[in-house]
Motif scaffolding. Structure first.
Motif, PDB file in Angstrom:
ATOM      1  N   PRO A 223     -20.231 -73.074-103.348  1.00  8.66           N
ATOM      2  CA  PRO A 223     -21.035 -74.099-103.403  1.00  8.66           C
ATOM      3  C   PRO A 223     -21.557 -74.631-104.826  1.00  8.66           C
ATOM      4  N   ARG A 224     -21.668 -76.138-105.164  1.00  6.35           N
ATOM      5  CA  ARG A 224     -21.855 -76.509-106.294  1.00  6.35           C
ATOM      6  C   ARG A 224     -23.186 -75.952-106.888  1.00  6.35           C
ATOM      7  N   ARG A 225     -24.058 -76.011-105.856  1.00  6.38           N
ATOM      8  CA  ARG A 225     -25.366 -75.113-106.696  1.00  6.38           C
ATOM      9  C   ARG A 225     -25.490 -74.290-107.415  1.00  6.38           C
ATOM     10  N   TYR A 226     -24.302 -73.016-106.808  1.00  9.08           N
ATOM     11  CA  TYR A 226     -24.073 -71.880-107.439  1.00  9.08           C
ATOM     12  C   TYR A 226     -23.441 -71.867-108.969  1.00  9.08           C
ATOM     13  N   ASN A 227     -22.550 -72.979-109.095  1.00  5.78           N
ATOM     14  CA  ASN A 227     -21.850 -73.121-110.271  1.00  5.78           C
ATOM     15  C   ASN A 227     -22.661 -73.868-111.242  1.00  5.78           C
ATOM     16  N   ILE A 228     -23.483 -74.597-110.518  1.00 10.25           N
ATOM     17  CA  ILE A 228     -24.465 -75.429-111.587  1.00 10.25           C
ATOM     18  C   ILE A 228     -25.629 -74.212-112.396  1.00 10.25           C
ATOM     19  N   ALA A 229     -25.801 -73.340-111.327  1.00 11.42           N
ATOM     20  CA  ALA A 229     -26.932 -72.471-111.773  1.00 11.42           C
ATOM     21  C   ALA A 229     -26.283 -71.420-112.944  1.00 11.42           C
ATOM     22  N   GLY A 230     -24.840 -71.270-113.021  1.00 11.07           N
ATOM     23  CA  GLY A 230     -24.264 -70.607-114.010  1.00 11.07           C
ATOM     24  C   GLY A 230     -24.385 -71.541-115.407  1.00 11.07           C
ATOM     25  N   PHE A 231     -24.432 -72.698-115.258  1.00 11.25           N
ATOM     26  CA  PHE A 231     -24.790 -73.703-116.343  1.00 11.25           C
ATOM     27  C   PHE A 231     -25.915 -73.372-116.831  1.00 11.25           C
ATOM     28  N   GLY A 232     -26.950 -73.049-115.976  1.00 11.47           N
ATOM     29  CA  GLY A 232     -28.523 -72.920-116.430  1.00 11.47           C
ATOM     30  C   GLY A 232     -28.724 -71.431-117.232  1.00 11.47           C
ATOM     31  N   ASP A 233     -27.869 -70.531-116.806  1.00 20.30           N
ATOM     32  CA  ASP A 233     -27.646 -69.198-117.411  1.00 20.30           C
ATOM     33  C   ASP A 233     -27.399 -69.186-118.744  1.00 20.30           C
ATOM     34  N   VAL A 234     -26.109 -70.079-119.105  1.00 23.11           N
ATOM     35  CA  VAL A 234     -25.677 -70.054-120.460  1.00 23.11           C
ATOM     36  C   VAL A 234     -26.560 -70.775-121.439  1.00 23.11           C
ATOM     37  N   VAL A 235     -27.252 -72.011-120.794  1.00 18.11           N
ATOM     38  CA  VAL A 235     -28.130 -72.588-121.450  1.00 18.11           C
ATOM     39  C   VAL A 235     -29.189 -71.844-122.051  1.00 18.11           C
ATOM     40  N   GLY A 236     -29.312 -70.710-121.319  1.00 26.05           N
ATOM     41  CA  GLY A 236     -30.533 -69.985-121.670  1.00 26.05           C
ATOM     42  C   GLY A 236     -30.263 -69.068-123.050  1.00 26.05           C
TER      43      GLY A 236
ATOM     44  N   ALA B  57     -19.339 -69.041-110.123  1.00 26.08           N
ATOM     45  CA  ALA B  57     -19.656 -69.171-111.494  1.00 26.08           C
ATOM     46  C   ALA B  57     -21.148 -69.035-111.912  1.00 26.08           C
ATOM     47  N   SER B  58     -22.105 -68.356-111.265  1.00 26.31           N
ATOM     48  CA  SER B  58     -23.405 -68.446-111.115  1.00 26.31           C
ATOM     49  C   SER B  58     -24.071 -67.846-112.155  1.00 26.31           C
ATOM     50  N   HIS B  59     -23.626 -66.817-112.941  1.00 22.80           N
ATOM     51  CA  HIS B  59     -24.326 -66.200-113.821  1.00 22.80           C
ATOM     52  C   HIS B  59     -23.271 -65.240-114.793  1.00 22.80           C
ATOM     53  N   ASP B  60     -23.613 -65.018-116.017  1.00 20.04           N
ATOM     54  CA  ASP B  60     -22.736 -64.092-116.837  1.00 20.04           C
ATOM     55  C   ASP B  60     -22.570 -62.629-116.459  1.00 20.04           C
ATOM     56  N   GLY B  61     -23.207 -62.384-115.464  1.00 24.14           N
ATOM     57  CA  GLY B  61     -22.997 -60.876-114.959  1.00 24.14           C
ATOM     58  C   GLY B  61     -21.577 -60.660-114.543  1.00 24.14           C
ATOM     59  N   ILE B  62     -20.980 -61.645-114.230  1.00 26.14           N
ATOM     60  CA  ILE B  62     -19.543 -61.533-113.847  1.00 26.14           C
ATOM     61  C   ILE B  62     -18.862 -60.999-114.852  1.00 26.14           C
ATOM     62  N   THR B  63     -19.188 -60.864-116.189  1.00 25.16           N
ATOM     63  CA  THR B  63     -18.294 -60.363-117.251  1.00 25.16           C
ATOM     64  C   THR B  63     -19.015 -59.246-118.136  1.00 25.16           C
ATOM     65  N   SER B  64     -20.353 -59.150-117.824  1.00 29.80           N
ATOM     66  CA  SER B  64     -21.086 -58.419-118.673  1.00 29.80           C
ATOM     67  C   SER B  64     -21.071 -56.663-118.093  1.00 29.80           C
ATOM     68  N   PRO B  65     -21.613 -55.613-119.269  1.00 34.70           N
ATOM     69  CA  PRO B  65     -21.564 -54.379-118.804  1.00 34.70           C
ATOM     70  C   PRO B  65     -22.971 -53.984-118.215  1.00 34.70           C
ATOM     71  N   PHE B  66     -23.395 -54.977-117.699  1.00 36.58           N
ATOM     72  CA  PHE B  66     -24.905 -54.496-117.335  1.00 36.58           C
ATOM     73  C   PHE B  66     -24.984 -55.098-115.851  1.00 36.58           C
ATOM     74  N   ALA B  67     -25.820 -54.161-114.918  1.00 36.34           N
ATOM     75  CA  ALA B  67     -26.077 -54.582-113.643  1.00 36.34           C
ATOM     76  C   ALA B  67     -27.571 -54.845-113.274  1.00 36.34           C
ATOM     77  N   SER B  68     -28.000 -55.886-112.451  1.00 33.99           N
ATOM     78  CA  SER B  68     -29.294 -55.999-112.107  1.00 33.99           C
ATOM     79  C   SER B  68     -29.324 -55.499-110.312  1.00 33.99           C
ATOM     80  N   LEU B  69     -30.037 -54.472-110.405  1.00 30.46           N
ATOM     81  CA  LEU B  69     -30.146 -53.880-109.031  1.00 30.46           C
ATOM     82  C   LEU B  69     -31.580 -53.602-108.569  1.00 30.46           C
ATOM     83  N   ARG B  70     -31.648 -53.756-107.357  1.00 30.39           N
ATOM     84  CA  ARG B  70     -33.091 -53.352-106.833  1.00 30.39           C
ATOM     85  C   ARG B  70     -33.294 -51.975-106.569  1.00 30.39           C
ATOM     86  N   GLY B  71     -34.743 -51.553-106.506  1.00 33.33           N
ATOM     87  CA  GLY B  71     -34.879 -50.188-106.312  1.00 33.33           C
ATOM     88  C   GLY B  71     -35.385 -49.516-107.726  1.00 33.33           C
TER      89      GLY B  71
END
Ligand code: ZN
Length: 349
Positions: free
Chosen positions: A160-173, A120-134
């Motif tokens: 890993p807890r660190r990833y799910n907690i990062a998702g919290f940061g993305d939402v707080v944004g 649950a590390s960020h909201d890209g899991i549901t959004s219609p946008f992708a961040s890609l390199r290149g």
């Protein structure tokens, strides 16, 4: 035009019923029954067999494509594969990277996209946008809205807890992203969708009201976090842009990723950015910092192993990352002196 997910399933063990859920969204479309699963290299060994077993049982033919890097080249290769072999669905299984590749490839190839996040590390899991390199800039590209989002809470709980907690940061944004959007509307006459903005803001308020449950990662806490990530993604579907979910705090996060080889997690950087941008927006930045700290999210550069100078440089560069995205940073951005003062005042450095 708003493209929305047709079905969102959140619950314990739902991966084991993936076949029937996919059936229920595809049936009206009368598509072929070939499914391409795009997965990251580190998805736990149990997860793919569970997904595949359920799909095969429901009469789907399933192939797996493992991707290492979320780049435009990799995504284009996956799109080509999806087109050539006539898959009807591209499934993204994993953290952000596999999902980004899958949703971009699905759009390129004109196929349906299904999102099966394992963290649950960020909201890209549901959004219609992708961040890609290149691409020239590290910002997101239009991709496909998922037809089905399948979130197995027992899988997420094992991440890993660190990833799910990062998702919290993305939402707080979203607290600052929504204010930046409103500001761009007032100063630049940019389109502002108040419904999409309210939805994104609600996801941030929702997690802020359940800090203790999220901190202890209870079933309830995890569900609140996932609901928030889903509604933030849906807000982007409704707005047709990442505006409701991404403002100056994201520009700071993107600027850091351009400066360091091994950047902290996206949501960790967004959390730090939100502390600083809420100071500029005259929000209660201490409260933002307090709730981040309470869930165990990083609140200083030191917490994520960043040098103070990198934070300052990223703050200075942030406004230039995406000049068309007007935010509290203005057109010219912060001076080095103002940037250092901001980071120091808010305790980030
Ligand atoms: Zn984000």
């Amino acid at each position: 035009m708003i493209d929305l997910p047709r079905k969102i399933v959140v619950g314990k063990g739902v991966l084991g019923n993936a076949g029937s859920y996919l059936d229920s969204v595809l049936e009206p479309l009368g598509e072929s029954r070939r499914v391409l699963v795009v997965s990251g290299p580190r998805v736990s060994a149990k997860i793919y067999p569970t997904l595949k077993g359920s799909l095969v049982e429901a009469g789907f033919e399933v192939d797996l494509e493992t991707v290492e890097t979320p780049s435009i080249d990799v995504a284009s290769r996956v799109a080509e594969l999806a087109r050539r072999r006539d898959y009807s669905v591209v499934v993204g299984l994993g953290g952000g990277k596999a999902i980004d590749v899958a949703k971009y490839a699905a759009r390129e190839a004109g196929k349906a996209f299904v999102s099966v996040p394992t963290v649950a590390s960020h909201d890209g899991i549901t959004s219609p946008f992708a961040s890609l390199r290149g691409f020239e800039k590290p910002t997101s590209q239009p991709a496909k809205a998922p037809i089905l989002i399948l979130i197995d809470t027992s899988v997420i709980a094992g991440a890993p807890r660190r990833y799910n907690i990062a998702g919290f940061g993305d939402v707080v944004g979203k607290f600052t992203a929504v204010l930046d959007w409103k500001l761009a509307h007032r100063l630049r006459g940019e389109y502002y969708g108040s419904y999409a903005a309210s939805l994104a803001l609600m996801s941030a308020k929702h997690v802020a009201q359940h800090v203790d449950e999220i901190a202890s990662m209870t079933e309830e806490g995890l569900r609140v976090l996932l609901e928030a990530l889903v509604s933030s993604g849906v807000a982007m579907c409704i707005a047709g842009s990442t505006r409701p979910a991404s403002g100056s705090e994201h520009l700071f996060a993107h600027a850091v990723t351009l400066l360091v080889k091994q950047p902290p997690l996206h949501g960790e950087l967004v959390g730090l950015g939100t502390i600083m941008m809420s100071y500029l927006h005259r929000l209660n930045w201490k409260k933002i910092r307090r709730i981040l700290r309470r869930v165990g999210a990083p609140v200083t550069a030191y917490d994520v192993g960043l040098d103070a100078d990198i934070v300052v440089e990223a703050l200075v560069n942030a406004a230039r990352i995406r000049p068309e995205r007007y935010t509290i940073l203005g057109e010219r951005g912060l001076t080095p002196e103002a940037a250092r003062r901001l980071a120091k005042t808010t305790g980030v450095i």
